[in-house]
Design a protein around this motif. Structure first.
Motif: not given
Ligand SMILES: [Zn+2]
Length: 275
Positions: A14, A16-17, A120
């Motif tokens: 995502h 921001d990960d 994830h």
């Molecule tokens: Zn994430």
């Protein structure tokens, strides 16, 4: 810069990960002149309580670009897959193999395949499934293979089944913690809207920019302290007693068994700021 220019590919699920899992280390690489690319394997188009689809995907895209600018990294690419629906299938594997081969990284970082979030898990699985095929000419045959496998590292997490995370490389990030927080601060629709909503504390988020940045630091500092506290021994081993004990913030990584297996010399090459 002195010496070679490393190519580092950070693959999160995502937008921001990559920032949260590896943002401090990414800033250290970028500041030393190395080429860092962040990838989000999904567009981020579902994680919000009020908006979605094209509006959210484009907002996430703009936030990622703002973060890349703060970090000083070369690129932040969002792949156009729906968030929450990523599958570790052959089509996605082929797309990832192509992306990794075209970037030609020395080092790839991603999620472990054991994680609470299906995206994830799928991203970690896709990276693992791609690793050997990167060197196989007859698969994704129109994109040149890599001459050798890159080193693959996994982001730290706290999941224990089927096996707990192993901190093979721990990087002290105190000197860049504010920059990491500034990167996270760019992901407004996540850190000030969706995640507080999801955690039932939307009412706690202050209104003004400066106030909410301060709130963010309070929220995330403890999280970013965790790796330094948990893996203190590794910091001492790497940086010596005095410096290793002093670090308050760190990022930790596990060496994947499916990529190239780095010895100490290779680790020092990939993390030149270890000295
Ligand atoms: Zn994430």
């Amino acid at each position: 810069m002195n010496g070679e220019r490393l190519r580092v590919l950070v693959i999160g699920a995502h937008p921001d990960d990559p920032d949260i899992c590896c943002g401090g280390t990414a800033v250290l690489w970028a500041a030393a002149g190395h080429v860092v690319k962040f990838v989000s394997t999904t567009s981020g188009d579902t994680g919000h309580q009020a908006i979605g689809g094209i509006e959210l995907a484009r907002r996430r895209q703009a936030e990622a670009q703002a973060s890349a600018k703060v970090a000083g990294i070369a690129e932040y690419q969002l792949l156009d897959n729906h968030t929450g629906e990523l599958e570790p299938n052959v089509a996605n594997r082929r797309a990832l193999i192509r992306l990794i081969r075209e970037f030609s990284p020395d080092l790839v970082l991603s999620h472990r395949p054991n994680d609470y979030h299906p995206d994830h898990r799928a991203t970690g699985q896709l990276v693992m499934d791609s690793s050997y095929i990167l060197t196989v000419p007859n698969m994704v045959a129109l994109t040149d293979i890599l001459p050798r496998q890159p080193v693959i590292l996994s982001f730290s997490d706290t999941f224990t089944r089927p096996c707990p995370f192993q901190a093979d490389v721990v990087v002290g990030i105190d000197e860049v913690i504010e920059r990491k927080l500034d990167m996270v601060n760019c992901h407004v629709s996540q850190v000030y809207e969706w995640l507080p909503f999801n955690q039932g504390k939307l009412g706690e988020v202050p209104a003004g920019d400066a106030d909410r940045r301060r709130w963010l630091a309070g929220e995330y500092r403890a999280r970013f302290e965790l790796a330094a506290t948990r893996y203190r021994e590794k910091l001492v081993e790497r940086y010596g007693e005095k410096r290793g004990q002093a670090f308050r913030f760190a990022e930790a990584f596990e060496v994947s068994e499916y990529g190239a297996r780095p010895d100490e010399k290779a680790i020092r090459r990939l993390f030149p700021f270890f000295g």
